[in-house]
Design an enzyme around this catalytic site. Structure first.
Site, PDB file in Angstrom:
ATOM      1  N   GLY A   1      -7.537   2.182   4.756  1.00 59.18           N
ATOM      2  CA  GLY A   1      -8.896   2.597   5.281  1.00 59.18           C
ATOM      3  C   GLY A   1      -9.774   1.478   5.695  1.00 59.18           C
ATOM      4  N   VAL A   2      -9.698   0.467   4.769  1.00 60.90           N
ATOM      5  CA  VAL A   2     -10.384  -0.853   5.084  1.00 60.90           C
ATOM      6  C   VAL A   2     -10.125  -1.548   6.463  1.00 60.90           C
ATOM      7  CG1 VAL A   2      -9.292  -2.415   3.720  1.00 60.90           C
ATOM      8  CG2 VAL A   2     -11.643  -2.869   4.293  1.00 60.90           C
TER       9      VAL A   2
ATOM     10  N   ILE B   1       1.008   3.588   4.020  1.00 64.44           N
ATOM     11  CA  ILE B   1      -0.301   4.182   4.596  1.00 64.44           C
ATOM     12  C   ILE B   1      -1.180   3.280   4.874  1.00 64.44           C
ATOM     13  CG2 ILE B   1      -2.330   5.932   4.273  1.00 64.44           C
ATOM     14  CD1 ILE B   1      -0.876   7.422   2.510  1.00 64.44           C
TER      15      ILE B   1
ATOM     16  N   GLU C   1     -12.081  -2.122   9.843  1.00 61.71           N
ATOM     17  CA  GLU C   1     -11.681  -3.351  10.766  1.00 61.71           C
ATOM     18  C   GLU C   1     -11.249  -3.259  12.018  1.00 61.71           C
ATOM     19  OE1 GLU C   1     -11.278  -7.627  11.676  1.00 61.71           O
ATOM     20  OE2 GLU C   1     -12.389  -6.581  10.145  1.00 61.71           O
TER      21      GLU C   1
ATOM     22  N   HIS D   1       0.847  -1.066   0.017  1.00 60.85           N
ATOM     23  CA  HIS D   1      -0.197   0.021   0.330  1.00 60.85           C
ATOM     24  C   HIS D   1       0.935   1.361  -0.132  1.00 60.85           C
ATOM     25  CE1 HIS D   1      -3.549   2.418   1.425  1.00 60.85           C
ATOM     26  NE2 HIS D   1      -4.066   1.607   0.442  1.00 60.85           N
TER      27      HIS D   1
END
Length: 141
Positions: free
Chosen positions: A61-62, A58, A66, A52
């Site tokens: 976002g997922v 970074i 979670e 990523h």
């Protein structure tokens, strides 16, 4: 059906996070509503960081979502019983999360129809990182 599976077996949820979130405060009544808190440290060796943005990792976002889900299911009021994700109603990312950051997750609870809703405020040492709303369903799946 897989030969080892039975109709009574329960599939364990998978998580992209290497470590579980840490409960800071179980749900407690505050100002007439349920509130709870958890934290999660983004280890620099989290596998999800590898691809990523190589060279400038970074936390995805997922994975923030979670962490909120784990915080919610682990800190919910006991009277809600077992909770499972039904819907991610919204997720607004305000700042990036980097390796080494610690997520402070504050959860506020409300009841919605036959389910339960929660709103989470996720912060790092730099300030607000995300606002996430989840709808969870009650029951054993």
């Amino acid at each position: 059906m897989h030969p080892e599976a039975t109709s009574t077996s329960v599939r364990q949820p998978l998580s992209p996070l290497r470590e579980p979130v840490r409960v800071v405060r179980q749900a407690a009544l505050v100002d007439g509503g349920w509130r709870s808190a958890a934290s999660f440290r983004v280890r620099p060796d989290e596998p999800v960081l590898a691809g990523h943005f190589p060279g400038f990792p970074i936390f995805p976002g997922v994975c923030v979502i979670e962490a909120v889900l784990q915080a919610a299911t682990r800190t919910a009021p006991p009277e809600f019983g077992p909770l499972h994700l039904d819907t991610v109603e919204s997720a607004r990312f305000r700042d990036a999360v980097y390796p080494g950051d610690t997520l402070a997750i504050e959860v506020e609870w409300d009841r919605v129809d036959q389910g339960t809703g929660c709103a989470a405020r996720v912060s790092t040492e730099r300030g607000l990182a995300a606002l996430v709303r989840l709808r969870l369903r009650r029951g054993d799946r």
